[in-house]
Design a protein around this motif. Sequence first.
Motif, mmCIF file in Angstrom:
data_model
loop_
_atom_site.group_PDB
_atom_site.id
_atom_site.type_symbol
_atom_site.label_atom_id
_atom_site.label_comp_id
_atom_site.label_asym_id
_atom_site.label_seq_id
_atom_site.Cartn_x
_atom_site.Cartn_y
_atom_site.Cartn_z
ATOM 1 N N SER A 1 0.846 -1.190 0.000
ATOM 2 C CA SER A 1 0.000 0.000 0.000
ATOM 3 C C SER A 1 0.884 1.242 0.000
ATOM 4 O O SER A 1 1.873 1.318 0.732
ATOM 5 C CB SER A 1 -0.923 0.015 1.221
ATOM 6 N N TYR B 1 1.288 5.117 0.824
ATOM 7 C CA TYR B 1 0.767 6.235 1.604
ATOM 8 C C TYR B 1 1.310 7.531 1.019
ATOM 9 O O TYR B 1 2.484 7.632 0.656
ATOM 10 C CB TYR B 1 1.168 6.094 3.068
ATOM 11 N N VAL C 1 -3.568 12.803 4.478
ATOM 12 C CA VAL C 1 -2.777 11.615 4.191
ATOM 13 C C VAL C 1 -3.726 10.615 3.549
ATOM 14 O O VAL C 1 -4.783 10.298 4.109
ATOM 15 C CB VAL C 1 -2.140 11.006 5.453
ATOM 16 N N VAL D 1 -4.112 6.825 1.114
ATOM 17 C CA VAL D 1 -3.448 5.549 0.866
ATOM 18 C C VAL D 1 -4.039 4.932 -0.392
ATOM 19 O O VAL D 1 -5.246 5.023 -0.648
ATOM 20 C CB VAL D 1 -3.602 4.593 2.076
ATOM 21 N N ILE E 1 6.392 4.913 7.647
ATOM 22 C CA ILE E 1 5.731 3.644 7.922
ATOM 23 C C ILE E 1 6.710 2.728 8.634
ATOM 24 O O ILE E 1 7.846 2.547 8.183
ATOM 25 C CB ILE E 1 5.244 2.960 6.625
ATOM 26 N N LEU F 1 1.355 3.621 10.509
ATOM 27 C CA LEU F 1 1.573 4.953 9.954
ATOM 28 C C LEU F 1 1.884 5.954 11.065
ATOM 29 O O LEU F 1 1.173 6.031 12.072
ATOM 30 C CB LEU F 1 0.332 5.407 9.192
#
Length: 386
Positions: free
Chosen positions: A156, A158, A165, A167, A208, A214
Amino acid sequence: MIITPTEHDAPYKSSDPVELLIKEARQKARRRRLMVGVVLIVVALVTASLIIALSGGSAKHGPSRSQRSNTLNRTSQGVTVGPYASLDLAGPLAVSPNGRLYVVDDARDRILVRLSNGRFRVVAGDGRVGFSGDGGPAYKAQLSKVSQMAFGPHGSLYVADGARVRVINARGVIRTVAGDGEGGRARSIATGTPALSASIGSQLSIAISVKGQLYISTVRQLFRLTPSGLLDPLAVKVGSGPLKADPDAISLVEIGISGHGIIDVSGVNGWSIWQRSASGVAAYVGYARGSGGNFPLLARGPDGAVYGETGSGIVRIERKRLVTTFVFNNVHGEYFYLSNFAFGPHGSLYADDLAGDTGFEAHQQLVSVSGTRVRLLWQESNVVSR
């Protein structure tokens, strides 16, 4: 009375041998025509099926395979991407777990992925500045201003997108995970604040952890996003007093998380890098100044350590010291002004910068570094004055 048989009556049976032979011949002809028609229909269906299969289903299922390759595709990671695109202005970089390089096109507010053939495809952003597309394909969404990217361990991506933020998951779907979209400086955020309603501002840094958690830093605060979608503030103290005792000296510009969970911070007090312990105390590591007088960027390397950018080189952050690992200036006669960098999974380094061989002219380029080898991946077409 003579009754003549009709088509609704029982069939008329003639005893004339000639008439019977003619009737039998006609029936055989009809059967032959019927068989030929059936054969022709079967042949036509088989031919149509072969044509559809060879053309990738274009007759019934839309564009052909070659047409689809220009609109949608999947990377080997599984992320759905959009059409091919040119890179105009290279910005922040990130490398996926499978080694693909992602780059922000600052000129068009898009995120591109570099393919093995050297071309780029759109991962996120439709080329218009704004905010839209949550819950749908990222390549159709609008982005505001992507200032940083970071990959999670499962692929994933981000993105620090303006004052949010967001994703992008492995299926290419984008959604917001933190930030209400209000720009400017972040407001003070209390423990347990829902991340989607928090005014985190537009001066963000994200990182991360190796476990996929996160972390978000604003200029004044450091947070961890909880599984329930809340912001959990983390203390950052210098010496015996918290940073908030001297607000003018606080500047959490960039954060990086090592493989051991240690959080490194740049710009706490001037051009410097600090290392935060588990208890929240930040210890000074060393002086570092990024390109153009900016605060140094941070990124985790494949060895789990956090590395910093110092304008013309890369340093490895160790306890209480910075160790130079690569110096860019005067490599192969060129002078580099580093602006973004990211590590590949096997130790390769990617960077974009302004570079020139005389100091009077410069061009922006994207390079990969492996050992002492510098390979040019992309270069802008227009040369600009330095």
